[in-house]
Design a protein around this motif. Structure first.
Motif, PDB file in Angstrom:
ATOM      1  N   GLU A  88       1.200  -1.146   0.069  1.00 37.93           N
ATOM      2  CA  GLU A  88       0.113  -0.012   0.031  1.00 37.93           C
ATOM      3  C   GLU A  88       0.829   1.352   0.373  1.00 37.93           C
ATOM      4  O   GLU A  88       0.074   2.365  -0.223  1.00 37.93           O
ATOM      5  CB  GLU A  88      -0.754  -0.052   1.112  1.00 37.93           C
ATOM      6  N   LEU A  89       2.284   0.912   0.358  1.00 36.27           N
ATOM      7  CA  LEU A  89       3.103   2.443  -0.034  1.00 36.27           C
ATOM      8  C   LEU A  89       2.953   3.006  -1.408  1.00 36.27           C
ATOM      9  O   LEU A  89       2.858   2.313  -2.341  1.00 36.27           O
ATOM     10  CB  LEU A  89       4.894   2.271  -0.125  1.00 36.27           C
ATOM     11  N   PRO A  90       2.636   4.355  -1.173  1.00 38.75           N
ATOM     12  CA  PRO A  90       2.632   5.497  -2.636  1.00 38.75           C
ATOM     13  C   PRO A  90       3.839   5.384  -3.437  1.00 38.75           C
ATOM     14  O   PRO A  90       5.481   5.265  -2.426  1.00 38.75           O
ATOM     15  CB  PRO A  90       2.395   6.307  -2.034  1.00 38.75           C
ATOM     16  N   GLU A  91       3.765   5.156  -4.031  1.00 30.39           N
ATOM     17  CA  GLU A  91       4.588   5.466  -5.756  1.00 30.39           C
ATOM     18  C   GLU A  91       6.083   6.258  -5.295  1.00 30.39           C
ATOM     19  O   GLU A  91       6.722   6.529  -5.570  1.00 30.39           O
ATOM     20  CB  GLU A  91       4.525   5.075  -6.989  1.00 30.39           C
ATOM     21  N   LYS A  92       5.352   7.586  -4.570  1.00 32.59           N
ATOM     22  CA  LYS A  92       6.535   8.672  -5.040  1.00 32.59           C
ATOM     23  C   LYS A  92       5.455   9.340  -2.952  1.00 32.59           C
ATOM     24  O   LYS A  92       4.760   9.367  -2.893  1.00 32.59           O
ATOM     25  CB  LYS A  92       5.761  10.374  -5.403  1.00 32.59           C
ATOM     26  N   GLU A 106       9.088   2.578   7.568  1.00 33.89           N
ATOM     27  CA  GLU A 106       9.340   2.036   9.180  1.00 33.89           C
ATOM     28  C   GLU A 106       7.845   1.758   9.532  1.00 33.89           C
ATOM     29  O   GLU A 106       8.067   0.547  10.868  1.00 33.89           O
ATOM     30  CB  GLU A 106       9.701   3.082  10.108  1.00 33.89           C
ATOM     31  N   LYS A 107       7.147   2.597   9.634  1.00 35.86           N
ATOM     32  CA  LYS A 107       5.069   1.569  10.210  1.00 35.86           C
ATOM     33  C   LYS A 107       4.414   1.173   9.470  1.00 35.86           C
ATOM     34  O   LYS A 107       3.826   0.153   9.314  1.00 35.86           O
ATOM     35  CB  LYS A 107       4.924   3.236   9.989  1.00 35.86           C
ATOM     36  N   SER A 108       5.671   0.757   8.325  1.00 32.65           N
ATOM     37  CA  SER A 108       4.561  -0.775   7.498  1.00 32.65           C
ATOM     38  C   SER A 108       5.553  -2.554   7.998  1.00 32.65           C
ATOM     39  O   SER A 108       6.661  -1.875   8.630  1.00 32.65           O
ATOM     40  CB  SER A 108       5.245  -0.320   6.112  1.00 32.65           C
TER      41      SER A 108
END
Length: 129
Positions: free
Chosen positions: A35-39, A51-53
């Protein structure tokens, strides 16, 4: 009877192998790294988000108290590429995206991680700005 046991073993091994491949192609369970964004807006935002993922694979190494990098952290969602966060001697941190797992493995296993970082990571991969 022998044929039934052989067939049963083949069926069980096929089911186990198929399940592993299925889980790996799908989003890993108990992770949210996909779910992390590309930018990102800034390196600190990227570091905070990473670090939170939760990731499938994480590893860290301590390198030196007086030289850069002092420590390095690797996070991979797919087991092929990942994020690398390095802590520099002034305690600032850089983050790199799309670092291949093989590069991390070589870096974390070399006798000269500071030299390896300078020549194979810092100069070849762009940090998130």
């Amino acid at each position: 009877m022998k044929y039934a046991i052989v067939i049963l073993c083949i069926v069980i091994s096929t089911c186990i192998h198929a399940q592993v491949e299925h889980n790996f192609e799908m989003e890993p369970s108990n992770t949210n790294c996909h779910e992390l964004p590309e930018k990102f807006n800034s390196p600190s935002q990227a570091i905070d988000a990473v670090e939170k993922s939760t990731f499938r694979f994480t590893q860290s190494i301590k390198i030196s108290r007086y030289h850069s990098p002092k420590a390095a952290f690797y996070y991979s969602c797919d087991g092929k590429t990942g994020y690398m966060i390095v802590t520099l001697k002034d305690d600032s941190r850089d983050i790199y995206k799309n670092i291949p797992q093989e590069v991390w493995d070589q870096f974390s296993n070399t006798n000269d991680p500071i030299g390896y970082y300078a020549s194979n990571i810092e100069k070849k991969y762009e940090s998130i700005q």
